[in-house]
Design a protein around this motif. Sequence first.
Motif, PDB file in Angstrom:
ATOM      1  N   ILE A  44     -38.619  58.315  23.999  1.00 56.99           N
ATOM      2  CA  ILE A  44     -37.645  58.134  22.919  1.00 56.99           C
ATOM      3  C   ILE A  44     -36.415  59.007  23.137  1.00 56.99           C
ATOM      4  CG2 ILE A  44     -37.268  58.752  20.485  1.00 56.99           C
ATOM      5  CD1 ILE A  44     -39.822  57.530  19.778  1.00 56.99           C
ATOM      6  N   LEU A  45     -36.617  60.142  23.819  1.00 55.68           N
ATOM      7  CA  LEU A  45     -35.535  61.115  23.954  1.00 55.68           C
ATOM      8  C   LEU A  45     -34.528  60.770  25.042  1.00 55.68           C
ATOM      9  CD1 LEU A  45     -37.874  64.135  23.487  1.00 55.68           C
ATOM     10  CD2 LEU A  45     -35.928  63.660  22.024  1.00 55.68           C
ATOM     11  N   LEU A  46     -34.900  59.892  25.950  1.00 56.09           N
ATOM     12  CA  LEU A  46     -34.027  59.592  27.079  1.00 56.09           C
ATOM     13  C   LEU A  46     -32.684  59.038  26.598  1.00 56.09           C
ATOM     14  CD1 LEU A  46     -36.550  58.022  29.618  1.00 56.09           C
ATOM     15  CD2 LEU A  46     -35.838  60.412  29.359  1.00 56.09           C
ATOM     16  N   GLY A  47     -31.588  59.581  27.144  1.00 55.62           N
ATOM     17  CA  GLY A  47     -30.252  59.099  26.810  1.00 55.62           C
ATOM     18  C   GLY A  47     -29.688  59.674  25.528  1.00 55.62           C
ATOM     19  N   ARG A  48     -30.481  60.489  24.813  1.00 47.79           N
ATOM     20  CA  ARG A  48     -29.980  61.030  23.546  1.00 47.79           C
ATOM     21  C   ARG A  48     -29.233  62.345  23.736  1.00 47.79           C
ATOM     22  NH1 ARG A  48     -32.031  58.540  18.852  1.00 47.79           N
ATOM     23  NH2 ARG A  48     -33.685  57.075  19.388  1.00 47.79           N
ATOM     24  N   ASP A  49     -28.536  62.746  22.679  1.00 46.41           N
ATOM     25  CA  ASP A  49     -27.819  64.013  22.657  1.00 46.41           C
ATOM     26  C   ASP A  49     -28.847  65.158  22.610  1.00 46.41           C
ATOM     27  OD1 ASP A  49     -26.388  66.321  21.867  1.00 46.41           O
ATOM     28  OD2 ASP A  49     -24.861  65.086  20.876  1.00 46.41           O
ATOM     29  N   PRO A  50     -28.771  66.115  23.530  1.00 49.25           N
ATOM     30  CA  PRO A  50     -29.750  67.216  23.545  1.00 49.25           C
ATOM     31  C   PRO A  50     -29.760  68.030  22.248  1.00 49.25           C
ATOM     32  CG  PRO A  50     -28.359  67.271  25.515  1.00 49.25           C
ATOM     33  CD  PRO A  50     -27.784  66.228  24.618  1.00 49.25           C
ATOM     34  N   ARG A  51     -28.652  67.972  21.498  1.00 46.34           N
ATOM     35  CA  ARG A  51     -28.608  68.713  20.233  1.00 46.34           C
ATOM     36  C   ARG A  51     -29.479  68.062  19.153  1.00 46.34           C
ATOM     37  NH1 ARG A  51     -22.169  68.901  19.936  1.00 46.34           N
ATOM     38  NH2 ARG A  51     -22.630  66.821  20.702  1.00 46.34           N
ATOM     39  N   ASP A  52     -29.885  66.803  19.388  1.00 53.53           N
ATOM     40  CA  ASP A  52     -30.746  66.117  18.414  1.00 53.53           C
ATOM     41  C   ASP A  52     -32.225  66.210  18.765  1.00 53.53           C
ATOM     42  OD1 ASP A  52     -28.436  65.315  17.167  1.00 53.53           O
ATOM     43  OD2 ASP A  52     -28.385  63.348  18.154  1.00 53.53           O
ATOM     44  N   ALA A  53     -32.525  66.697  19.982  1.00 53.58           N
ATOM     45  CA  ALA A  53     -33.914  66.641  20.456  1.00 53.58           C
ATOM     46  C   ALA A  53     -34.876  67.402  19.551  1.00 53.58           C
ATOM     47  CB  ALA A  53     -34.000  67.174  21.886  1.00 53.58           C
ATOM     48  N   TRP A  54     -34.426  68.536  19.023  1.00 50.24           N
ATOM     49  CA  TRP A  54     -35.358  69.345  18.215  1.00 50.24           C
ATOM     50  C   TRP A  54     -35.824  68.604  16.957  1.00 50.24           C
ATOM     51  CZ3 TRP A  54     -34.345  70.730  13.181  1.00 50.24           C
ATOM     52  CH2 TRP A  54     -33.019  70.611  12.737  1.00 50.24           C
ATOM     53  N   HIS A 485     -41.210  73.018  26.645  1.00 54.54           N
ATOM     54  CA  HIS A 485     -40.427  71.786  26.727  1.00 54.54           C
ATOM     55  C   HIS A 485     -39.526  71.912  27.953  1.00 54.54           C
ATOM     56  CE1 HIS A 485     -40.530  70.259  22.263  1.00 54.54           C
ATOM     57  NE2 HIS A 485     -41.727  70.651  22.668  1.00 54.54           N
ATOM     58  N   TRP A 486     -39.411  70.834  28.710  1.00 56.82           N
ATOM     59  CA  TRP A 486     -38.663  70.835  29.955  1.00 56.82           C
ATOM     60  C   TRP A 486     -37.654  69.703  29.897  1.00 56.82           C
ATOM     61  CZ3 TRP A 486     -40.776  74.271  33.834  1.00 56.82           C
ATOM     62  CH2 TRP A 486     -41.967  74.889  33.437  1.00 56.82           C
ATOM     63  N   THR A 487     -36.384  70.019  30.144  1.00 55.99           N
ATOM     64  CA  THR A 487     -35.402  68.951  30.025  1.00 55.99           C
ATOM     65  C   THR A 487     -34.389  68.957  31.171  1.00 55.99           C
ATOM     66  OG1 THR A 487     -33.801  67.882  28.567  1.00 55.99           O
ATOM     67  CG2 THR A 487     -33.862  70.273  28.495  1.00 55.99           C
ATOM     68  N   ASP A 491     -24.573  64.836  32.230  1.00 57.19           N
ATOM     69  CA  ASP A 491     -23.343  64.520  31.501  1.00 57.19           C
ATOM     70  C   ASP A 491     -23.549  64.588  29.980  1.00 57.19           C
ATOM     71  OD1 ASP A 491     -22.130  64.122  33.957  1.00 57.19           O
ATOM     72  OD2 ASP A 491     -22.535  61.960  33.968  1.00 57.19           O
ATOM     73  N   GLY A 492     -24.276  65.601  29.558  1.00 54.24           N
ATOM     74  CA  GLY A 492     -24.444  65.809  28.129  1.00 54.24           C
ATOM     75  C   GLY A 492     -25.488  64.928  27.458  1.00 54.24           C
ATOM     76  N   LYS A 493     -26.231  64.143  28.265  1.00 51.28           N
ATOM     77  CA  LYS A 493     -27.297  63.303  27.694  1.00 51.28           C
ATOM     78  C   LYS A 493     -28.637  63.665  28.348  1.00 51.28           C
ATOM     79  CE  LYS A 493     -24.600  60.535  25.246  1.00 51.28           C
ATOM     80  NZ  LYS A 493     -24.301  61.171  23.960  1.00 51.28           N
ATOM     81  N   ILE A 494     -29.727  63.462  27.601  1.00 50.40           N
ATOM     82  CA  ILE A 494     -31.046  63.792  28.142  1.00 50.40           C
ATOM     83  C   ILE A 494     -31.440  62.778  29.214  1.00 50.40           C
ATOM     84  CG2 ILE A 494     -33.514  63.949  27.602  1.00 50.40           C
ATOM     85  CD1 ILE A 494     -32.666  64.968  24.810  1.00 50.40           C
ATOM     86  N   ALA A 495     -31.726  63.309  30.433  1.00 53.41           N
ATOM     87  CA  ALA A 495     -32.133  62.436  31.535  1.00 53.41           C
ATOM     88  C   ALA A 495     -33.639  62.512  31.775  1.00 53.41           C
ATOM     89  CB  ALA A 495     -31.390  62.813  32.809  1.00 53.41           C
ATOM     90  N   ASN A 496     -34.259  63.618  31.387  1.00 54.47           N
ATOM     91  CA  ASN A 496     -35.722  63.703  31.412  1.00 54.47           C
ATOM     92  C   ASN A 496     -36.148  64.726  30.373  1.00 54.47           C
ATOM     93  OD1 ASN A 496     -38.391  63.259  32.014  1.00 54.47           O
ATOM     94  ND2 ASN A 496     -38.313  64.063  34.103  1.00 54.47           N
TER      95      ASN A 496
END
Lengths: 567, 160
Positions: A44-54, A485-487, A491-496
């Motif tokens: 679900i997290l792929l492609g999202r803004d890392p600031r929203d992951a939490w 958690h490993w990320t 380019d500012g988006k979650i790739a893994n």
Amino acid sequence: MSKRITIDPITRIEGHLRVDVEVDGGKVTKAWSSGQMWRGVELILLGRDPRDAWAITQRICGVCTTVHAITSVRAVENALNLEIPVNAQFIRNMIISAHAIHDHIVHFYHLSALDWVDVVSALKADPIKTAQLAESLSDWPLNNKHVMTQTLEKLKSFVGSGQLGPFTNGYWGHPAMKLSPEVNLLAVAHYLQALDAQRHANKIVTLLGSKSPHIQNVAVGGVSNPIATDSQSVLTIERLLKLKEHMDALGEFIRKVYLVDIAAIGAFYADWTKYGAGVMNYLSAPDFPMDSKGTQFLTPGGYIPGGDIGKYKPITAFGDAFLRDGVEESVKHAWYSYSKPGPLHPYKGETTPNYTDFQDDGKYSWLKAPTFYGERAQVGPLANVLCGIAAGHQPTITYATKVLDTASSLLGSKIPLAALHSTIGRHAARAVRAGVMQEVMTQNWQALIDNIAKGDTTSFNKPTFPKGEIMGYGFHEAPRGLLSHWTVIRDGKIANYQCVVPSTWNAGPRDENDKIGPYEASLMDNPIADAEQPLEVLRTIHSFDPCLACAVHVVEDNKEVVQVKAL
Amino acid sequence: MRVVILGVGNILLTDEGVGVYAVNELLARYDLPEEVEVIDGGTSGMDCLDQVSGADHLLIADAMRAKKDPGTITRLSGDQIPAFFKTKISPHQVGISDMLAALNFHGLMPANIVLFGIEPQSFATAMELSPGIAAILPQVVDMIVAELKTLGLSVRPKAA
């Protein structure tokens, strides 16, 4: 002739944790631990803004909301090399320590005490004798005869009305139940009081996190709590003083009730210090950073191989290379497939489901099998307490000594430190850690007050995301142990994004070399008095505070409870 | 009078989260009187204990598997709600029924409890409802609003 027992909670969808054991000669000879639900949250997290992951990861699970939120922001901050204001560290530290205390109290009293306490037997107790016993152990004000008499009356009226309520489905009268009616009644009294105690912890989380059960105040770069001493609706002195009241109330309960009860259960069930050790490589993270970078921690953590605290090697900072480079996950026995053979590091982790069926020698779990430099490791409060002792951490040593001394005097013979490598030892370590957490929480409260008094009210540093690829990991010593958690961010988006959760470490299936994991190893040689009522298996598994495939939460219309199948 | 509306479920698993979507939709569409507290309970159980304890009325929205057609809304009240503790192997099974049982034993049970159970269609990993369940979400909200009105509360649609 061996006998196979399957314990599969068929509540919720496909159930959560399934445990299979083979019993021969009254003992467990083989064990399988299987996570029964796919947790594909990473996708679900792929492609999202890392600031929203939490905010998304804190929905992974209903008990560990806060811990995923904190670990997620730490991972993104590590990727950005972003320091955060110390006020934010102190506020986060208070939230996670309060959360840990809440978890430990609820786990012991509400989720696992009934493995050891026979509520029906408590009906035969003499409340006067119960109070005498309780008052000889602790000066807790609610140990008196009036409280014990009221508790007995309440229990009688409850059972008399035809319902055991909270206590339905206990293993009443099981041969492995050993406590006297008076000790059982005392445990019921404290069960009720624990419900009040846990509220103080919940209040702390709510006051600081703005909302419960899902905190709102965390942000990549700090916290969103504005600090002002003269304004409503923000963190005011009045609120800070209220926090301290809750912290003090928790401290009294932990020291006068929880730690004493654990010592008593340990003494009365001293034979359970012989079972449940399992994997004795212990892995734990330092936590409660007191500086902006995350290099000075209030509680230590590291790795102890083979139960030998002389070989302790510490983990020292956020981004620590010893931890970062040691973790891999195998899917040889898990319902996933990797694009290449062998285990994978979490930065390269893949989440591709490949369900087979329950194969004793093949794939049998939705959990991956993590290793630390190729070895299985046990995580959790026991790992944390042993690392604390190895590192000479004084509060840990003080509480551990108190529990062992109290239990020894009740038993009338010396219980050594090595007794902690056991089913009952994991419960004891959790209580020790609760004591330490309460001190940590209070220290952070003082540190925040002192820092605000100096005029520093900063609580947030704005993150900026660079072009190109960065990666980072965050760790947290969560109530059930090491969470990471490993990320990878492109380019500012979650790739893994990969979460290596405590229960993956403990409940994972056989690994790349077919070695069994901590749950499985801990069940070996456990005595089984009655294969139809495998209370002993539950005791050992519950001692880990199990928590996996957490997500599903459907109301069921049937009242079937746990399927125990003896073949 | 204190009324608590609790939406529970996991919003990462499609229709598992329908209870949460329902209370959020309720908040988006209506102005509620101050006696009403709306809680997004997520998948927590015991963590909601404080907010729920001692309420006069508790309305719960949750996914419920009752072997009916997806989208079927079932209204349960009082004793029809399973307030019993389950034998637990995982604390995540500390769900609503466990929370209610704890309140009951402590004498803090809300006087009236109504549960709106929605038969789910999908538990796939995704942060949105399946189309069939999304379509009936307004009905769930309407039922909650109707319930509030029977309690004599004034519930007004938000000005457009």
